[in-house]
Design an enzyme around this catalytic site. Sequence first.
Site, mmCIF file in Angstrom:
data_model
loop_
_atom_site.group_PDB
_atom_site.id
_atom_site.type_symbol
_atom_site.label_atom_id
_atom_site.label_comp_id
_atom_site.label_asym_id
_atom_site.label_seq_id
_atom_site.Cartn_x
_atom_site.Cartn_y
_atom_site.Cartn_z
ATOM 1 N N GLU A 295 0.809 -1.216 0.000
ATOM 2 C CA GLU A 295 0.000 0.000 0.000
ATOM 3 C C GLU A 295 0.839 1.262 0.000
ATOM 4 O O GLU A 295 0.448 2.288 -0.541
ATOM 5 C CB GLU A 295 -0.932 0.021 1.223
ATOM 6 C CG GLU A 295 -1.925 -1.117 1.258
ATOM 7 C CD GLU A 295 -1.445 -2.267 2.137
ATOM 8 O OE1 GLU A 295 -2.286 -2.983 2.667
ATOM 9 O OE2 GLU A 295 -0.211 -2.424 2.279
ATOM 10 N N ASP A 338 26.459 15.229 -27.950
ATOM 11 C CA ASP A 338 27.267 15.842 -28.994
ATOM 12 C C ASP A 338 28.666 16.058 -28.445
ATOM 13 O O ASP A 338 28.902 15.991 -27.241
ATOM 14 C CB ASP A 338 26.645 17.166 -29.435
ATOM 15 C CG ASP A 338 27.149 17.623 -30.801
ATOM 16 O OD1 ASP A 338 28.122 17.017 -31.304
ATOM 17 O OD2 ASP A 338 26.593 18.581 -31.349
ATOM 18 N N ASP A 614 21.175 20.714 -26.342
ATOM 19 C CA ASP A 614 20.841 22.066 -25.895
ATOM 20 C C ASP A 614 20.223 22.931 -26.982
ATOM 21 O O ASP A 614 19.979 24.121 -26.758
ATOM 22 C CB ASP A 614 22.082 22.769 -25.354
ATOM 23 C CG ASP A 614 23.192 22.874 -26.392
ATOM 24 O OD1 ASP A 614 23.004 22.386 -27.518
ATOM 25 O OD2 ASP A 614 24.254 23.442 -26.075
ATOM 26 N N ASP A 618 17.913 19.461 -31.187
ATOM 27 C CA ASP A 618 18.013 18.318 -30.280
ATOM 28 C C ASP A 618 16.669 17.900 -29.703
ATOM 29 O O ASP A 618 16.587 16.859 -29.032
ATOM 30 C CB ASP A 618 18.970 18.642 -29.125
ATOM 31 C CG ASP A 618 20.407 18.794 -29.585
ATOM 32 O OD1 ASP A 618 20.818 18.039 -30.482
ATOM 33 O OD2 ASP A 618 21.120 19.668 -29.058
ATOM 34 N N ASN A 682 3.421 -13.920 4.087
ATOM 35 C CA ASN A 682 2.277 -13.852 4.990
ATOM 36 C C ASN A 682 1.014 -14.371 4.313
ATOM 37 O O ASN A 682 0.195 -15.066 4.939
ATOM 38 C CB ASN A 682 2.060 -12.413 5.451
ATOM 39 C CG ASN A 682 3.149 -11.958 6.402
ATOM 40 O OD1 ASN A 682 3.840 -12.760 7.012
ATOM 41 N ND2 ASN A 682 3.314 -10.647 6.516
ATOM 42 N N ASN A 707 -0.800 -4.363 8.824
ATOM 43 C CA ASN A 707 -0.356 -3.666 7.614
ATOM 44 C C ASN A 707 -0.020 -2.209 7.911
ATOM 45 O O ASN A 707 0.952 -1.668 7.365
ATOM 46 C CB ASN A 707 -1.441 -3.737 6.535
ATOM 47 C CG ASN A 707 -1.554 -5.118 5.916
ATOM 48 O OD1 ASN A 707 -0.650 -5.936 6.054
ATOM 49 N ND2 ASN A 707 -2.672 -5.380 5.250
ATOM 50 N N ASP A 711 3.463 -0.677 7.177
ATOM 51 C CA ASP A 711 3.499 0.433 6.225
ATOM 52 C C ASP A 711 4.181 1.649 6.826
ATOM 53 O O ASP A 711 4.979 2.337 6.165
ATOM 54 C CB ASP A 711 2.081 0.810 5.793
ATOM 55 C CG ASP A 711 1.446 -0.261 4.913
ATOM 56 O OD1 ASP A 711 2.199 -1.099 4.388
ATOM 57 O OD2 ASP A 711 0.209 -0.263 4.789
#
Length: 867
Positions: A295, A338, A614, A618, A682, A707, A711
């Site tokens: 989760e 380049d 740049d 490109d 589990n 949980n 968590d």
Amino acid sequence: PADLTPGAGDGAALTPLQLMRRLASGPRGLTENEADARLARDGENTVPAWRTPSWPRRFLRSLRDPFTAVLLCLGLVSAAVASWGTACVITVLVVVSCVLRSAGEAHAGRAMAALREMVATTAAVQRRPDDDAPPRVREIPVEELVVGDVVRLGPGDLVPADLRLLRANGLTVHQASLTGESAPVAKHAVDDPPDGGDADPPHLCFQGSSVATGSGTGLVVATGAATRFATAYRALGRRRAETAFDRSVHGIAWTLIRFMLLTPPLVLMANAAVRGRGLETLPFAVAVAVGLTPEMLPVVVTATLARGAATLARTGGVIVKRLPALHDLGAMQVLCLDKTGTLTQDRPLVERSVDARGRPDPGVLRWAAVGSFWTLELAELPAPDTLDEAVLAAADEAGADPLAYDGVAALPFDPVHRLAAAVVRRPGALGTHTLVVKGAAEDVLARCARARGTGGDGAGTELDDAERARLLARVARETDEGLRLLAVAVADRPARTGAYREADLRGLTLLGFVALRDALAPSAADALGVLARRGIRVKILTGDHPGTAARACRDLGLDPGEVLTAGALAELDGPELAAAVDGATVVARCTPADKARIVAALREAGQVTGFLGDGVNDVPALHAADVGITPRGAVTVAREGADVVLAEKDLTAIGRAVAAGRYSSGSLAAYLRITLSSNLGNVLAMLGAGLLLSFLPMLPAQVLVQNLCFDAAQLAFALDRPGDGVLRGPAALRPRAFLRFITVFGLINAAADLATFAALAVALHTSGARGEEVFHAAWFTENLFTQALVMLLLRAGHLTVRGRPGPVPCAAAGLAVIGLLLPLSPLGPPLSLAAPPPLYYALLAAVLALYGTALAAARRRYLPGTR
């Protein structure tokens, strides 16, 4: 009627008169009223702004994450079976994850907004107050330019719109931001353009370029969104293909989804077949599916990446615009870039000077410096280029003094004939002027009648066709080795007062050549070494000569191998192209389309590919890569299309960004390994216990609390820093590898759970204790202890940080304490938990010792690099 639509054809194929008629303009420019009318009709001359997504849109976009979608589905199922606690917790986790991701991307968006800048601010435009008035030249804001305006250009000016040249005098422009060509490109007016589809006609100047030398007058043919510069923005609107992070996360998500879809039916069918239970076990089945699901994954992923991106921006000057791009940096296997500005600087250095026979001759450099100095001094609009600066700097180091000669006149560099000349008076040579000419070897040699030997002052030997061919062959060899040769020639003429012209440059005596090479970027060699040690292969995709690129690689200690050219790869595509490029380091003579095609082929072949660029040219390659990288000084459209923005165009910054990405990916991989293997163990144990026991092995509320505890402890992974072992190779979240790993360690975990059942049976039988609450409490405690042990033994980081316990060990200790004390606390009875007998804890310690030993043995086989 005239077609006045902006960009109505770029006018490349029309004569100037035809184009002016088409645009209802003329050489004197527009009137103010006509210009105002066109501005009102067509709009301002601005590049389309890249709109930053709003908060709600960014939040909703975060919901497309596959794990988030899985959690939402589970939340809906939980609500459908009235498991409101589970549904509420899942909803909170989804909201927190989306908020964190939106906040991180919003921070990057604010940083990018601070980098935006206009292409130009003002332009010198020629307009008339009315039809009968003479034209006047004045500066106006670039936004007010319209199609049909006549614009004047001078050295250093930015081209404010797409122009058709009407006049030009020695005009050269820098257009690296558009085409990637590092050297200035010659531009000149053409009265009768040839037919053909030249992508870069010499009589057109495009917005985004800048004037290097000379001057010109041009007619505006396109503004705003119709310019070539602006069309690059349209590529940003295309949906981007899945990146490495997307592919990895989607693969793992679908693996979990299959498990989750399979688990509830198995639980229901097993309980119905063995115990005769019906739909009353549905909440437990949903709780088991939730127990399999990590989760916290969206929260941990987002928090880990956001923390890494924030640290990188604060300490490394790197802005990560898209959080998953940080993982893609860590997973990068190939970096395409380049040569110019990255491996080399935008300036040359003098390598040597030689006479016509190839022997060292400092006199050639001295005469070249004389020509450079007086050409600049006497030019009407001096505009030194990098070649002049390199020659003068080398001559100064050698002790040459151009001021020993008196300057008389100068012919500035002519981009058509590719040479420049200075006329000087030598000391003691009254009545004689000396022409000093330097330029491209082919053009200078064509004007030479003889060649002079080393240090000689005589007339030299005659140049016949065979000798010219020999000299040109040597020039070609030097060029193939990565050097650029300037030919230097002189001629004595009787002194005169009249002007010198290009026709006077005949019958010259060749002195020799000045060889220049690219100046290497100071940090490039070290940075390449770091990238190599981290398992990243560098590919040089350049428009330069193959020899120039190969020499730069050799000088930096990078083996160029066989140098390919884009022309040789033109017929290849897909896997064949990727295989050809995979074995090469340099691909020369690349166009922007070639770069994008090569990057896409490598990516489709399964290589996680980055691209550093740049310029406007490109943008397609930046878009095709898994992660597009650009420096802060890049053009706006390139920065908008990139995923990562560097403070400087420096490979060392990429090394730091890759390290940050691998640390973050290492934490994520450790989290996934631990939580998935523990959850799977589990779930398997729950399935087995459900068949062995006459009651539910754990109540849904207990599953939820367990949980929640696990968590909460897992948030420590967002703060963890893995060991330096993660830097050795690209980070990878491979679904199949994770499936094998969680299967092995999940089975070990399930075995520990089953051993706990046996220990609990012995303890209960010995003590005489009974009841479901005791079983639930014992298993609850064992689960949290095993999960804490897994966090410690399969962690990615160190036990201590700066002498204090690290975040993961602290979280694991807290998890163990909760598992031990919660069943004994006042919260135990409301959760249907009763204290196990003391003997159980002694047997549990033995089970945990065996479990830890098995984990350590498996870790040495499956995770040899962890500590």
